[in-house]
Scaffold this motif. Structure first.
Motif, PDB file in Angstrom:
ATOM      1  N   LEU A 115     -23.510  11.296  21.859  1.00 24.30           N
ATOM      2  CA  LEU A 115     -23.943   9.946  22.208  1.00 24.30           C
ATOM      3  C   LEU A 115     -22.772   8.966  22.125  1.00 24.30           C
ATOM      4  CD1 LEU A 115     -27.419   9.533  20.454  1.00 24.30           C
ATOM      5  CD2 LEU A 115     -26.931  10.139  22.821  1.00 24.30           C
ATOM      6  N   ARG A 116     -22.813   7.977  23.002  1.00 25.75           N
ATOM      7  CA  ARG A 116     -21.819   6.910  22.966  1.00 25.75           C
ATOM      8  C   ARG A 116     -22.423   5.612  22.433  1.00 25.75           C
ATOM      9  NH1 ARG A 116     -19.426   6.792  28.880  1.00 25.75           N
ATOM     10  NH2 ARG A 116     -17.826   5.419  27.961  1.00 25.75           N
ATOM     11  N   LEU A 117     -23.752   5.504  22.483  1.00 25.52           N
ATOM     12  CA  LEU A 117     -24.461   4.411  21.840  1.00 25.52           C
ATOM     13  C   LEU A 117     -25.683   4.983  21.140  1.00 25.52           C
ATOM     14  CD1 LEU A 117     -25.155   0.808  22.833  1.00 25.52           C
ATOM     15  CD2 LEU A 117     -27.124   2.243  22.316  1.00 25.52           C
ATOM     16  N   VAL A 118     -25.855   4.611  19.884  1.00 26.81           N
ATOM     17  CA  VAL A 118     -26.937   5.137  19.050  1.00 26.81           C
ATOM     18  C   VAL A 118     -27.912   4.006  18.729  1.00 26.81           C
ATOM     19  CG1 VAL A 118     -27.520   6.300  16.895  1.00 26.81           C
ATOM     20  CG2 VAL A 118     -25.305   6.753  18.002  1.00 26.81           C
ATOM     21  N   SER A 119     -29.167   4.214  19.066  1.00 30.02           N
ATOM     22  CA  SER A 119     -30.231   3.286  18.703  1.00 30.02           C
ATOM     23  C   SER A 119     -30.997   3.886  17.536  1.00 30.02           C
ATOM     24  CB  SER A 119     -31.172   3.071  19.900  1.00 30.02           C
ATOM     25  OG  SER A 119     -32.309   2.327  19.513  1.00 30.02           O
ATOM     26  N   MET A 166     -34.966   0.409  23.638  1.00 32.91           N
ATOM     27  CA  MET A 166     -34.910  -0.733  22.732  1.00 32.91           C
ATOM     28  C   MET A 166     -33.968  -0.437  21.575  1.00 32.91           C
ATOM     29  SD  MET A 166     -37.969  -2.725  20.717  1.00 32.91           S
ATOM     30  CE  MET A 166     -38.633  -3.434  22.224  1.00 32.91           C
ATOM     31  N   THR A 167     -33.052  -1.327  21.317  1.00 38.45           N
ATOM     32  CA  THR A 167     -32.019  -1.107  20.308  1.00 38.45           C
ATOM     33  C   THR A 167     -31.868  -2.356  19.455  1.00 38.45           C
ATOM     34  OG1 THR A 167     -30.837   0.368  21.830  1.00 38.45           O
ATOM     35  CG2 THR A 167     -29.606  -0.471  19.932  1.00 38.45           C
ATOM     36  N   ASN A 171     -29.520  -2.132  13.627  1.00 39.47           N
ATOM     37  CA  ASN A 171     -29.451  -0.679  13.436  1.00 39.47           C
ATOM     38  C   ASN A 171     -28.987  -0.027  14.721  1.00 39.47           C
ATOM     39  OD1 ASN A 171     -29.591   1.907  12.497  1.00 39.47           O
ATOM     40  ND2 ASN A 171     -31.821   2.008  12.439  1.00 39.47           N
ATOM     41  N   MET A 172     -27.719  -0.168  15.001  1.00 37.62           N
ATOM     42  CA  MET A 172     -27.160   0.427  16.196  1.00 37.62           C
ATOM     43  C   MET A 172     -25.709   0.802  15.951  1.00 37.62           C
ATOM     44  SD  MET A 172     -24.811  -1.922  17.510  1.00 37.62           S
ATOM     45  CE  MET A 172     -24.782  -1.496  19.247  1.00 37.62           C
ATOM     46  N   ALA A 173     -25.199   1.668  16.802  1.00 33.09           N
ATOM     47  CA  ALA A 173     -23.800   2.069  16.711  1.00 33.09           C
ATOM     48  C   ALA A 173     -23.301   2.387  18.114  1.00 33.09           C
ATOM     49  CB  ALA A 173     -23.635   3.282  15.794  1.00 33.09           C
ATOM     50  N   HIS A 194     -31.155 -12.538  23.097  1.00 31.73           N
ATOM     51  CA  HIS A 194     -31.158 -11.336  22.266  1.00 31.73           C
ATOM     52  C   HIS A 194     -29.905 -10.532  22.623  1.00 31.73           C
ATOM     53  CE1 HIS A 194     -35.018 -11.982  20.447  1.00 31.73           C
ATOM     54  NE2 HIS A 194     -35.654 -12.015  21.608  1.00 31.73           N
ATOM     55  N   GLU A 195     -28.866 -10.691  21.820  1.00 29.54           N
ATOM     56  CA  GLU A 195     -27.578 -10.086  22.170  1.00 29.54           C
ATOM     57  C   GLU A 195     -27.616  -8.559  22.182  1.00 29.54           C
ATOM     58  OE1 GLU A 195     -27.646  -9.944  17.803  1.00 29.54           O
ATOM     59  OE2 GLU A 195     -28.149 -11.527  19.217  1.00 29.54           O
ATOM     60  N   ASP A 196     -28.531  -7.963  21.399  1.00 27.81           N
ATOM     61  CA  ASP A 196     -28.606  -6.510  21.384  1.00 27.81           C
ATOM     62  C   ASP A 196     -29.140  -5.972  22.716  1.00 27.81           C
ATOM     63  OD1 ASP A 196     -31.111  -7.628  20.879  1.00 27.81           O
ATOM     64  OD2 ASP A 196     -31.331  -6.694  18.903  1.00 27.81           O
TER      65      ASP A 196
END
Length: 250
Positions: A115-119, A166-167, A171-173, A194-196
């Motif tokens: 993964l390159r983005l983790v929710s 939804m992220t 709690n994201m990376a 909502h910046e996320d």
């Protein structure tokens, strides 16, 4: 030194941030660097963080000032500070949240899986006096919103390479290279955007290697639900349909 950096934006969190710092210091995998972004606090947030760092040599902890008020601005400053210092992986939580003891380990495992983005999975804190029924209504509401988010007009575009996920910003990376490629968090105020959600949709223009990992757990504060009530809190997160006079509940 690990390539993982954890960013925590903080505004006037002198009373609560120690619990967040303790949760991060108690991680089973403490091979990461922690960046607390003091977002123009008018209380002793920065002093509390410095005192904590003196008592706890791990994780490595840095404080970065950002006078431009806004969760997006503060988070972006922290992320770019970490990248400039050599970060390859970036994780974010907030100063009123409690990451699970295996949070950083699970984040790293998610990156290792490709993964390159983790929710991550966001659950309500259990130590703030919110009734259990209300907590689980919040959980259910998030699950429903996650499903409907896939059909929301603002989350649909033929250029997107994968479905909306939804992220929660707390709690994201994300990998450092993808963060820069996507343009990072918009430098916005929480009242405006909502910046996320904006970051996730920017990421979707570049990759489909992102997804929800329910084993990456953070417990978030319910202070808005206690101050505003459940209905208004849900309306706030649904495109700010509820706009209180005071957003920064403490």
């Amino acid at each position: 030194m690990s390539g993982l950096w954890v960013v925590v934006p903080a505004y006037n969190e002198e009373r609560g941030i120690t619990a967040t710092l303790e949760a991060l210091a108690a991680q089973r995998d403490r091979d990461f660097t922690l960046v607390v972004v003091d977002n123009g606090s008018t209380d002793s947030t920065a002093a509390v963080v410095r005192a904590f760092a003196e008592r706890n040599p791990l994780p490595r902890l840095e404080i970065v000032p950002e006078p431009e008020k806004g969760t997006g601005a503060a988070a972006d400053t922290g992320m770019r500070h970490a990248i400039a210092r050599g970060a390859t992986w970036l994780a974010r939580t907030d100063a009123d949240c409690l990451p699970a003891p295996d949070w950083t380990a699970r984040v790293k495992a998610a990156f290792d899986s490709g993964l390159r983005l983790v929710s991550g999975q966001l659950l309500p804190r259990t130590d703030e006096g919110l009734p259990a029924v209300t907590r689980w209504v919040l959980v259910a509401a998030v699950e429903i919103a996650s499903v409907f988010g896939r059909f929301r007009a603002g989350n649909r575009d033929p250029r997107y390479l994968g479905p909306y996920v939804m992220t929660a910003g707390c709690n994201m990376a994300v990998t450092a290279e993808l963060y820069e490629l996507a343009g990072g968090f918009p430098r916005s105020r929480i009242e405006d955007l909502h910046e996320d959600r904006a970051l996730v949709n920017a990421v979707r223009l570049h990759t489909d290697r992102y997804g929800l990992r329910r084993d990456v757990v953070v417990r978030g504060s319910s202070r808005r639900a206690r101050a505003w009530g459940l209905r208004n809190t849900l309306a706030w997160y649904a495109d700010h349909r509820y706009r209180p006079d005071v957003v920064d509940i403490r």
